[in-house]
Design a protein around this motif. Structure first.
Motif, short mmCIF file in Angstrom:
data_model
loop_
_atom_site.label_atom_id
_atom_site.label_comp_id
_atom_site.label_asym_id
_atom_site.label_seq_id
_atom_site.Cartn_x
_atom_site.Cartn_y
_atom_site.Cartn_z
N VAL A 118 0.82 -1.21 0.00
CA VAL A 118 0.00 0.00 0.00
C VAL A 118 0.86 1.27 0.00
N VAL A 119 2.17 1.12 -0.05
CA VAL A 119 3.07 2.26 0.03
C VAL A 119 3.28 2.85 -1.37
N ASP A 120 3.11 4.15 -1.48
CA ASP A 120 3.37 4.87 -2.73
C ASP A 120 4.82 5.35 -2.69
N ILE A 121 5.72 4.56 -3.29
CA ILE A 121 7.14 4.87 -3.24
C ILE A 121 7.43 6.19 -3.96
N GLY A 122 6.78 6.40 -5.10
CA GLY A 122 7.02 7.63 -5.85
C GLY A 122 6.68 8.87 -5.05
N ALA A 123 5.54 8.85 -4.35
CA ALA A 123 5.14 10.01 -3.55
C ALA A 123 6.11 10.23 -2.39
N ALA A 124 6.54 9.15 -1.74
CA ALA A 124 7.49 9.28 -0.63
C ALA A 124 8.82 9.83 -1.13
N LEU A 125 9.26 9.38 -2.31
CA LEU A 125 10.50 9.87 -2.87
C LEU A 125 10.40 11.36 -3.18
N ARG A 126 9.27 11.78 -3.76
CA ARG A 126 9.10 13.20 -4.08
C ARG A 126 9.05 14.04 -2.81
N ARG A 127 8.41 13.53 -1.76
CA ARG A 127 8.37 14.28 -0.50
C ARG A 127 9.77 14.45 0.08
N SER A 128 10.54 13.38 0.09
CA SER A 128 11.90 13.46 0.63
C SER A 128 12.77 14.39 -0.20
N ALA A 129 12.62 14.33 -1.52
CA ALA A 129 13.42 15.19 -2.40
C ALA A 129 13.05 16.66 -2.19
N ALA A 130 11.75 16.96 -2.11
CA ALA A 130 11.32 18.34 -1.91
C ALA A 130 11.80 18.87 -0.56
N SER A 190 19.43 15.46 5.20
CA SER A 190 17.97 15.44 5.23
C SER A 190 17.42 14.22 4.52
N TRP A 191 18.01 13.87 3.40
CA TRP A 191 17.54 12.74 2.59
C TRP A 191 17.59 11.44 3.38
N ASP A 192 18.60 11.26 4.21
CA ASP A 192 18.79 10.01 4.93
C ASP A 192 18.25 10.03 6.35
N GLU A 193 17.73 11.16 6.81
CA GLU A 193 17.37 11.30 8.22
C GLU A 193 16.14 10.47 8.59
N LEU A 194 16.25 9.75 9.69
CA LEU A 194 15.16 8.89 10.15
C LEU A 194 14.75 9.23 11.58
N SER A 254 11.04 10.70 12.99
CA SER A 254 10.13 9.66 13.47
C SER A 254 8.93 10.21 14.22
N GLN A 255 9.12 11.29 15.00
CA GLN A 255 8.02 11.81 15.80
C GLN A 255 7.51 13.16 15.32
N ALA A 256 8.23 13.79 14.38
CA ALA A 256 7.92 15.18 14.05
C ALA A 256 7.54 15.41 12.60
N ILE A 257 7.35 14.36 11.83
CA ILE A 257 7.14 14.55 10.40
C ILE A 257 5.69 14.79 10.04
N GLY A 258 4.75 14.43 10.90
CA GLY A 258 3.35 14.64 10.60
C GLY A 258 2.70 13.42 9.98
N ALA A 259 1.70 13.65 9.14
CA ALA A 259 0.88 12.56 8.61
C ALA A 259 1.54 11.80 7.47
N TYR A 260 2.44 12.45 6.73
CA TYR A 260 3.03 11.83 5.54
C TYR A 260 4.49 11.50 5.80
N ASN A 261 4.84 10.25 5.52
CA ASN A 261 6.19 9.77 5.79
C ASN A 261 7.17 10.18 4.70
N THR A 262 8.43 10.32 5.10
CA THR A 262 9.50 10.49 4.14
C THR A 262 9.95 9.11 3.66
N LEU A 263 10.81 9.08 2.68
CA LEU A 263 11.25 7.81 2.11
C LEU A 263 11.99 6.93 3.14
N PRO A 264 12.91 7.47 3.96
CA PRO A 264 13.54 6.61 4.96
C PRO A 264 12.55 5.98 5.93
#
Length: 301
Positions: free
Chosen positions: A64-76, A227-231, A235-245
């Motif tokens: 159910v994971v949208d990899i493309g959306a997570a990648l775009r969020r992390s890149a932005a 930022s790209w690799d940060e996990l 973990s607690q501060a990103i909100g409703a949408y996850n980053t790629l890591p």
């Protein structure tokens, strides 16, 4: 005359260094290799064929994971963090060039987040934003603000709490780099520009900025890759949408195919692409400066 033989300690240290490099990059090499398993391949060696099958499966989606959306969020997020890190690091470096009361305390406060555990920083930021959320909701209830009572949820998100969490990690690195750069900057260049009638802005734009451009590229590289690799801080501060890591961490417990390795290869490849691009750009700038310097020398002959 025979060549001088190296002592035995040289070979022992060389072997130790080789083992260290293997320990450092061995997991990355293993993941990249296993990501090219054939369609019947598994998560371990030996490999069963060689193909890009799992990369194609990756872009079709993993559960159910949208990899493309997570990648775009992390890149932005990485791009915004990179830009803010460069701007704030330069401004802070310029400010700390001038000795003023409390500058030492301000410096240590700025880099203190490197010492505090990342998960604690993330929890602290999340708590602060929850306090703000509770205050806004209480205000809405007290004054009967309809849109707050009906639709307000939280101000936590990718470019609010998430951005702040990532900046607590990238800004100290950028600040340390810029302080080192400005400490080595010869003030004679600025004095010469002022003697020629340049304004403070012109001095910065035409004198200081070209000199510090290569280090700024390094700061930008740090800002994006950290930022790209940060996990942990996400973990607690990103909100409703996850980053790629964060999506990658969640997938490690559910995905049992080499598609997870393909995703790791893609994220690692993007990190290396950013690093190599920064190195290439720095090399081009230095080569251009060397060429212009040699041309100016020929003109004076």
């Amino acid at each position: 005359m025979s060549a001088e033989r190296r002592p035995a300690s040289f070979y022992w240290l060389a072997a130790f260094f080789a083992l260290f490099v293997l320990f450092l990059y061995g997991p990355v090499i293993t993941i990249v290799t296993l990501s090219f398993q054939g369609p019947e391949g598994g998560l371990t060696f030996p490999m069963r064929g060689f193909s890009t099958y799992w990369f194609s499966k990756l872009w079709e989606g993993i559960g159910v994971v949208d990899i493309g959306a997570a990648l775009r969020r992390s890149a932005a997020l990485g791009v915004v963090v990179m830009l803010l890190t460069v701007v704030f690091s330069v401004l802070a470096g310029l400010g700390l060039r001038q000795r003023f009361r409390g500058s030492g305390i301000l410096f240590y406060v700025a880099i203190a987040s490197l010492i505090v555990p990342s998960i604690v920083v993330s929890l602290g930021i999340a708590l602060e934003f929850r306090i703000v959320d509770d205050s806004i909701k209480a205000f809405g209830d007290a004054y009967e603000v309809g849109w707050i009572q009906s639709s307000y949820t939280t101000i936590m998100g990718l470019f609010t709490s998430g951005l702040g969490a990532h900046l607590t990690w990238t800004l100290p690195f950028g600040l340390l780099i810029m302080i080192a750069v400005f400490n080595r900057l010869n003030p004679a260049y600025e004095e010469a520009a002022r003697d020629l009638g340049a304004s403070p802005w012109q001095t910065f734009r035409f004198v200081i900025l070209p000199i510090i451009t290569p280090p700024l590229i390094g700061v930008a590289m740090f800002g994006f890759t950290l930022s790209w690799d940060e996990l942990a801080r996400s973990s607690q501060a990103i909100g409703a949408y996850n980053t790629l890591p964060m999506e990658l961490r969640g997938l490690t417990t559910t995905v049992t195919t080499p598609a997870i390795y393909a995703l790791g290869t893609v994220t690692t490849g993007i990190s290396f692409a950013v690093i190599l691009s920064a190195m290439a750009l720095t090399w081009l700038i230095r080569r251009r400066r060397a060429r212009h310097g040699s041309d100016a020398g020929k003109g004076m002959v």
